[in-house]
Motif scaffolding. Structure first.
Motif, mmCIF file in Angstrom:
data_model
loop_
_atom_site.group_PDB
_atom_site.id
_atom_site.type_symbol
_atom_site.label_atom_id
_atom_site.label_comp_id
_atom_site.label_asym_id
_atom_site.label_seq_id
_atom_site.Cartn_x
_atom_site.Cartn_y
_atom_site.Cartn_z
ATOM 1 N N GLN A 86 6.743 34.518 -34.298
ATOM 2 C CA GLN A 86 5.870 33.648 -35.094
ATOM 3 C C GLN A 86 4.401 33.854 -34.703
ATOM 4 O O GLN A 86 3.523 33.887 -35.569
ATOM 5 N N ASP A 87 4.148 34.003 -33.406
ATOM 6 C CA ASP A 87 2.772 34.253 -32.946
ATOM 7 C C ASP A 87 2.221 35.542 -33.555
ATOM 8 O O ASP A 87 1.076 35.587 -34.024
ATOM 9 N N ILE A 88 3.031 36.586 -33.529
ATOM 10 C CA ILE A 88 2.591 37.884 -34.045
ATOM 11 C C ILE A 88 2.329 37.815 -35.548
ATOM 12 O O ILE A 88 1.275 38.249 -36.030
ATOM 13 N N ILE A 89 3.274 37.253 -36.288
ATOM 14 C CA ILE A 89 3.165 37.201 -37.749
ATOM 15 C C ILE A 89 1.956 36.385 -38.205
ATOM 16 O O ILE A 89 1.306 36.721 -39.201
ATOM 17 N N ASN A 90 1.617 35.344 -37.463
ATOM 18 C CA ASN A 90 0.548 34.436 -37.912
ATOM 19 C C ASN A 90 -0.823 34.714 -37.316
ATOM 20 O O ASN A 90 -1.805 34.115 -37.754
ATOM 21 N N THR A 91 -0.937 35.615 -36.339
ATOM 22 C CA THR A 91 -2.242 35.834 -35.700
ATOM 23 C C THR A 91 -2.718 37.285 -35.710
ATOM 24 O O THR A 91 -3.917 37.535 -35.624
ATOM 25 N N TYR A 92 -1.816 38.248 -35.827
ATOM 26 C CA TYR A 92 -2.238 39.645 -35.771
ATOM 27 C C TYR A 92 -2.934 40.051 -37.071
ATOM 28 O O TYR A 92 -2.587 39.571 -38.153
ATOM 29 N N ASP A 93 -3.935 40.939 -36.959
ATOM 30 C CA ASP A 93 -4.655 41.397 -38.149
ATOM 31 C C ASP A 93 -3.842 42.474 -38.882
ATOM 32 O O ASP A 93 -2.773 42.900 -38.434
ATOM 33 N N ASN A 94 -4.353 42.893 -40.013
ATOM 34 C CA ASN A 94 -3.631 43.829 -40.877
ATOM 35 C C ASN A 94 -3.304 45.147 -40.162
ATOM 36 O O ASN A 94 -2.178 45.652 -40.252
ATOM 37 N N LYS A 95 -4.268 45.669 -39.447
ATOM 38 C CA LYS A 95 -4.058 46.951 -38.755
ATOM 39 C C LYS A 95 -2.954 46.833 -37.708
ATOM 40 O O LYS A 95 -2.094 47.719 -37.598
ATOM 41 N N SER A 96 -2.979 45.750 -36.933
ATOM 42 C CA SER A 96 -1.994 45.568 -35.867
ATOM 43 C C SER A 96 -0.587 45.358 -36.426
ATOM 44 O O SER A 96 0.383 45.924 -35.914
ATOM 45 N N LEU A 97 -0.470 44.536 -37.478
ATOM 46 C CA LEU A 97 0.841 44.318 -38.093
ATOM 47 C C LEU A 97 1.381 45.611 -38.698
ATOM 48 O O LEU A 97 2.559 45.946 -38.534
ATOM 49 N N THR A 98 0.509 46.326 -39.390
ATOM 50 C CA THR A 98 0.931 47.594 -40.002
ATOM 51 C C THR A 98 1.444 48.560 -38.952
ATOM 52 O O THR A 98 2.475 49.217 -39.142
ATOM 53 N N GLU A 99 0.749 48.637 -37.827
ATOM 54 C CA GLU A 99 1.158 49.551 -36.753
ATOM 55 C C GLU A 99 2.538 49.171 -36.204
ATOM 56 O O GLU A 99 3.376 50.037 -35.959
ATOM 57 N N ILE A 100 2.777 47.868 -36.006
ATOM 58 C CA ILE A 100 4.080 47.408 -35.504
ATOM 59 C C ILE A 100 5.185 47.773 -36.487
ATOM 60 O O ILE A 100 6.226 48.319 -36.111
ATOM 61 N N PHE A 101 4.956 47.489 -37.778
ATOM 62 C CA PHE A 101 5.990 47.730 -38.783
ATOM 63 C C PHE A 101 6.284 49.222 -38.949
ATOM 64 O O PHE A 101 7.434 49.619 -39.149
ATOM 65 N N TYR A 102 5.226 50.033 -38.849
ATOM 66 C CA TYR A 102 5.419 51.474 -39.039
ATOM 67 C C TYR A 102 5.990 52.127 -37.788
ATOM 68 O O TYR A 102 6.914 52.933 -37.858
ATOM 69 N N ARG A 103 5.463 51.744 -36.630
ATOM 70 C CA ARG A 103 5.892 52.377 -35.377
ATOM 71 C C ARG A 103 7.304 51.973 -34.973
ATOM 72 O O ARG A 103 8.122 52.823 -34.610
ATOM 73 N N TYR A 104 7.603 50.676 -35.039
ATOM 74 C CA TYR A 104 8.894 50.187 -34.545
ATOM 75 C C TYR A 104 9.952 50.037 -35.630
ATOM 76 O O TYR A 104 11.137 49.923 -35.320
ATOM 77 N N GLY A 105 9.533 50.005 -36.891
ATOM 78 C CA GLY A 105 10.488 49.854 -37.981
ATOM 79 C C GLY A 105 10.563 51.071 -38.872
ATOM 80 O O GLY A 105 11.433 51.157 -39.730
ATOM 81 N N GLU A 106 9.598 51.997 -38.694
ATOM 82 C CA GLU A 106 9.502 53.179 -39.554
ATOM 83 C C GLU A 106 9.539 52.766 -41.025
ATOM 84 O O GLU A 106 10.189 53.386 -41.857
ATOM 85 N N GLU A 107 8.801 51.683 -41.308
ATOM 86 C CA GLU A 107 8.758 51.084 -42.642
ATOM 87 C C GLU A 107 7.628 51.715 -43.448
ATOM 88 O O GLU A 107 6.453 51.594 -43.093
ATOM 89 N N ARG A 108 7.984 52.396 -44.548
ATOM 90 C CA ARG A 108 6.957 53.108 -45.321
ATOM 91 C C ARG A 108 6.076 52.165 -46.144
ATOM 92 O O ARG A 108 4.989 52.563 -46.589
ATOM 93 N N PHE A 109 6.521 50.922 -46.343
ATOM 94 C CA PHE A 109 5.695 49.933 -47.045
ATOM 95 C C PHE A 109 4.958 49.022 -46.052
ATOM 96 O O PHE A 109 4.564 47.915 -46.402
ATOM 97 N N ALA A 110 4.770 49.504 -44.834
ATOM 98 C CA ALA A 110 4.216 48.675 -43.749
ATOM 99 C C ALA A 110 2.889 48.023 -44.116
ATOM 100 O O ALA A 110 2.693 46.820 -43.915
ATOM 101 N N GLU A 111 1.965 48.789 -44.667
ATOM 102 C CA GLU A 111 0.624 48.255 -44.944
ATOM 103 C C GLU A 111 0.654 47.224 -46.077
ATOM 104 O O GLU A 111 0.014 46.175 -45.991
ATOM 105 N N LYS A 112 1.437 47.484 -47.109
ATOM 106 C CA LYS A 112 1.546 46.537 -48.232
ATOM 107 C C LYS A 112 2.189 45.227 -47.774
ATOM 108 O O LYS A 112 1.747 44.139 -48.152
ATOM 109 N N ILE A 113 3.226 45.341 -46.955
ATOM 110 C CA ILE A 113 3.905 44.141 -46.446
ATOM 111 C C ILE A 113 2.973 43.355 -45.542
ATOM 112 O O ILE A 113 2.918 42.118 -45.607
ATOM 113 N N SER A 114 2.219 44.062 -44.713
ATOM 114 C CA SER A 114 1.269 43.407 -43.822
ATOM 115 C C SER A 114 0.226 42.609 -44.607
ATOM 116 O O SER A 114 -0.072 41.457 -44.283
#
Length: 293
Positions: free
Chosen positions: A137-165
């Motif tokens: 919850q802390d991560i989802i509600n406080t991290y900026d777009n770049k940081s969230l995108t990096e988490i989703f892409y690096r750890y989830g290999e999610e190709r829609f990471a930036e749009k979801i972020s």
């Protein structure tokens, strides 16, 4: 074997084949969970001893119940496996004959509503160890777009990471995101279901890995592994996604090149078709093993 209710252990026979080298030895179960693998081994080898580690106190409690019959041959420790070398040294155990690590998240953990791993959960925590400072919850509600995108892409290999972020940041500006249910709904607004796999699967995996520092802990454990194995000692590691498997494969390969290990599994070992039918969790499991020279 009376399988523990916590979860069904995967590839027990393969684990036994590659792990056991001393019939009176001491082994470490680095991620004991409900104790399934340890129970399997203790039932078959009457003189081995096991030290079991887990950073989830619920897992330790479950293992304590499931392995009570063998309390004279097993010691349970609430500790992250990245700290095993220090624990063994501090408690007078220089080396062990083998180390097992099953990196999967148990069905019971995933189903625990208080953890927030489920797409239907009213919570969003994801900490295996509640002493960790930051939760999902802390991560989802406080991290900026770049940081969230990096988490989703690096750890989830999610190709829609930036749009979801971007969609998460837009939605949290309206109301704080406090449940797995709402997070899953937000992801579905960006990524439509196109298979039997939920669209938010990779996002939830990425968050869990980030919260619990799973890849960092794995790397720390692998760095210490040669220092806890006795000569001839074996290590078996079971992983469930490509990020973990790549780290394990590279560590084993590099240590083999340096003359530290002999690789026992030239190709990754997977569950038999029969086991896959019986235990869906085994479908993604990958086993690698080495012997210390």
């Amino acid at each position: 074997m009376n399988t523990p209710s916590y979860h069904t252990p995967v590839m027990c026979e393969e684990t036994e084949k590659y792990l056991i080298n001393n019939l009176t030895g001491t082994y470490v179960d680095c991620t004991i969970g409900g104790g399934g693998h340890s129970l399997y081994l203790l039932e078959r080898y009457q003189e081995i001893k096991i030290i079991g580690f887990d950073h989830d106190k619920n897992a330790i409690e479950e293992s304590n119940k499931n392995l009570s019959k063998y309390s004279d041959r097993i010691k349970l420790v609430k500790e992250n496996f990245k700290n095993i070398r220090k624990f063994l040294r501090d408690n007078g155990t220089a080396f062990v004959d083998g180390a097992l690590a099953d990196l999967g998240v148990s069905s019971k953990q995933l189903d625990d509503e208080s953890k927030g791993f489920s797409f239907k959960s009213d919570n969003l925590d994801m900490r295996m160890d509640l002493s960790l400072e930051k939760n999902a919850q802390d991560i989802i509600n406080t991290y900026d777009n770049k940081s969230l995108t990096e988490i989703f892409y690096r750890y989830g290999e999610e190709r829609f990471a930036e749009k979801i972020s971007r969609k998460i940041i837009e939605e949290r500006a309206i109301n704080k995101i406090i449940s797995g249910k709402r997070l899953a709904e937000i992801v579905e607004k960006v990524k439509k279901r196109d298979s039997h796999i939920h669209p938010a699967t990779k996002i939830f995996q990425a968050l869990r890995i980030a919260v619990n520092k799973e890849l960092e802990n794995l790397s720390a454990f692998l760095a210490d592994l040669p220092f806890i194995l006795s000569p001839g000692g074996k290590a078996v590691i079971i992983s469930y996604h490509s990020l973990e498997d790549r780290i394990i494969k590279n560590s084993f390969r590099d240590n083999a090149k340096n003359g530290i290990y002999k690789i026992l599994t030239k190709k990754v070992i997977t569950a038999s078709e029969d086991e896959k039918r019986r235990n869906n969790r085994s479908r993604s499991a990958k086993l690698r093993a080495v012997e210390k020279l």
